[in-house]
Design an enzyme around this catalytic site. Sequence first.
Site, PDB file in Angstrom:
ATOM      1  CG  ASP A 124      -1.835   1.138   1.354  1.00 54.42           C
ATOM      2  OD1 ASP A 124      -2.685   1.252   0.454  1.00 54.42           O
ATOM      3  OD2 ASP A 124      -1.724   1.923   2.311  1.00 54.42           O
ATOM      4  CD  GLU A 180      -2.276   2.754  -3.394  1.00 53.73           C
ATOM      5  OE1 GLU A 180      -3.296   3.411  -3.611  1.00 53.73           O
ATOM      6  OE2 GLU A 180      -1.787   2.636  -2.254  1.00 53.73           O
TER       7      GLU A 180
END
Length: 757
Positions: A461, A504
């Site tokens: 993330d 990401e």
Amino acid sequence: MSLLRVLLALGVIFSCGGPEPDPSGEDTPSSVSFSVQPSSLVFAQEGGTEEIALTTDSKSWKVSLTGSWATVTPSQGSGNARLTVSVSPNEGERRMLTLSFQDAAGAKGTASVSITQEEKPTSTALIPSPAAFDGNKRSDLTYQLLIYSFADSDGDGIGDFNGIVSKLDYLDGLGVTALWLSPAHPTSSYHGYDVNDYSKLNPLYSSGKTEESAEAEFRNLIGKAHEKGIKIYMDYVLNHSGRENEWFRNAVSATGPYRDYYVFSTDPEADVAAGKIDNYAGATSPGMGSWHSAGGSVGYKGRLHFKLDWTGAEKTITVTESAAAVQTSNPTASKWLWIGSMGAVGLYETSAGIFEITLDVDTDWGFLVRTSTTSWDGGTKYGAKAGHSKITLGVPFILDNSAAQDITFGAPSYYFASFDASMPDLNYGPYATASSSPAFQAIAETADKWIRMGVDGFRLDAVIWIYQTNGGEANPTFLKQWYDRCNATYREAGHTDNIFMVGEAWMDHAQEKNYYKGINSCFEFGYWPLLNNAVSSGRGSAYVPGVIGFIKDHKAVRSDAVTSLFMTNHDQDRAANDLGKNADSEKQAAAMLLTTAGKPFVYQGEELGYWGTKSGGDEYVRTPILWDRAGKDCARKGVGGKVDEAMLTGAISVEAQTADDASLLQVYRSFARLRNTYPALAKGEMSAVSGITDSAVAAWYMSEGAQKLLVIHNVASTPRTVSVSDSMDKPVALLGSGSRDRNTLTLGSHSSVVFEL
Ligand code: MG
């Protein structure tokens, strides 16, 4: 008997080429000349008429035809003439005949015209006939799954690990080879991105609601998924933890080892300027985020004497510890202290411009000076300059009435968070040596646990915010250390390949590709604009060079790069909204994603045509799967009941779409199956097709070893016909409608076809 034979029978003999008598008494020539223009005619299949010009000295000519499908008018005549040739439509194969002129009296000489007519088009509908799937899944298709809203096995309205196990057949039927699970750890939110313990699993995702049952059921999920050839990727949040994480709670309250796990400062402005904040990696301002109060000892309890000097341009206050008698507030004061729970306390003017008071103080935040107790306008409040709030007892403190921050007795502490205050950023120290930081080692140990349990990879993330210089080398350098650490554990666990990690990196492709220095995959955020634009605008020509460019750039950084492609995810408005909720467009977008090189991701609900925007809350793009028309086990509580019921009707359910051969779900299933069947589609090289130049058509080859496929998508909302130089004898997939006629292909609107060459 002909006239000539009568004359011959009468013994009238003429020499060849000599004059012949005719009934009119004139000489009949033994030969005549014929000339006709043009000497050949070609008619289309539909037929038609053409004119020819005859030049002749024949006094009596006639026409003969070798076939019956053409007529000539006139069919006989004298001397020069213009004739009309008529041809009827051809219902058969290509045909030819000859039109011949000759003299009716038998004189030598002739001319002919060849007539050709094209055949009836052999247009045939494309009927796909894919090879049989050998059961060996190879699609490399990952399904992004939100644990809390995918499937609920125990009826509490929250998705859980056993729910996923119960739907593995669904996922297998969808052709997926991996699941990206939303964060599985204990959390204070529904979404899980504020992790409270990386070494544990969320009890709510288990039947027993304990960490022990969660771990047992997660382990079971891994085993059952692996039996179906489905890998498990965990979502790992390296940028920040949750505020309720024990690491952070310890860090805030103590100066022990956990203090270094986070980014603290008592004077962020000065520390950033001095380069002391490793998280900034040399930047002078954060790429995103801000500082939040971490509390700290800023108040005071005890007897103090306050002396305010209002005589000069620079106002000061001097605070000293005191043993003098306590005074009460001066009700007629012109200068006031605003202090803790005491509120306004009036000072006494002891000489011109000097105001004093002695008080027993008990404040947990500090104090301010005010020149009014009724007006709160600017200029009536005096306090500290920004970042200089701490007063030193016995030393005059210069007052400020612009920033006018609280004057504190201790140094306040702040922590940095890229996102909101509930998610404090982790501190990995200088990026070049991040792997030696206590936070890195602690979180890596938790990752080791899951890798040893059987987890196959990670989705990382917010990797561009781990260090605030998101476009520089800091984050890729950090990620390489993280990758190497996890991969070592992965290999030690017996794997012969390398661990998969997809970051990401939500940024422009030009910057994103740099992240491949650290990890072997990133989500290509430039992909959906490319695909969406093609399908929505009807212009497909930019698609192929765009995708090939992404892959080429990533491979240039590392040869094992995997370009991860997706439409939208849980942080974006749904792809269906971008496509105008047009079913044909959604189907074609799916077909294009699943026939393109790279590693495709499908986001939960996308295969059902879910729509939703973030405007009402992120929950509306994270809608639970509606398994049956009645929605009996739909995990609505997983998103707090924030569901668009106008969308979540029985018609959009898995049950309804399974019963409908024309549904979007069936398009996903059939094209995923195709990708599982053909290695060229799953892992082949993508290359352009040079001969197809229609801007509404995206066409490419997928090649792997001796296998080569031709993929053609008409993204226009009208039928298109293109010339195809490759064989179209083996169509293996068709979306929409298509037909071929020798070397031309006609595809209906938003139609797609795949040929095996
Ligand atoms: Mg449940």
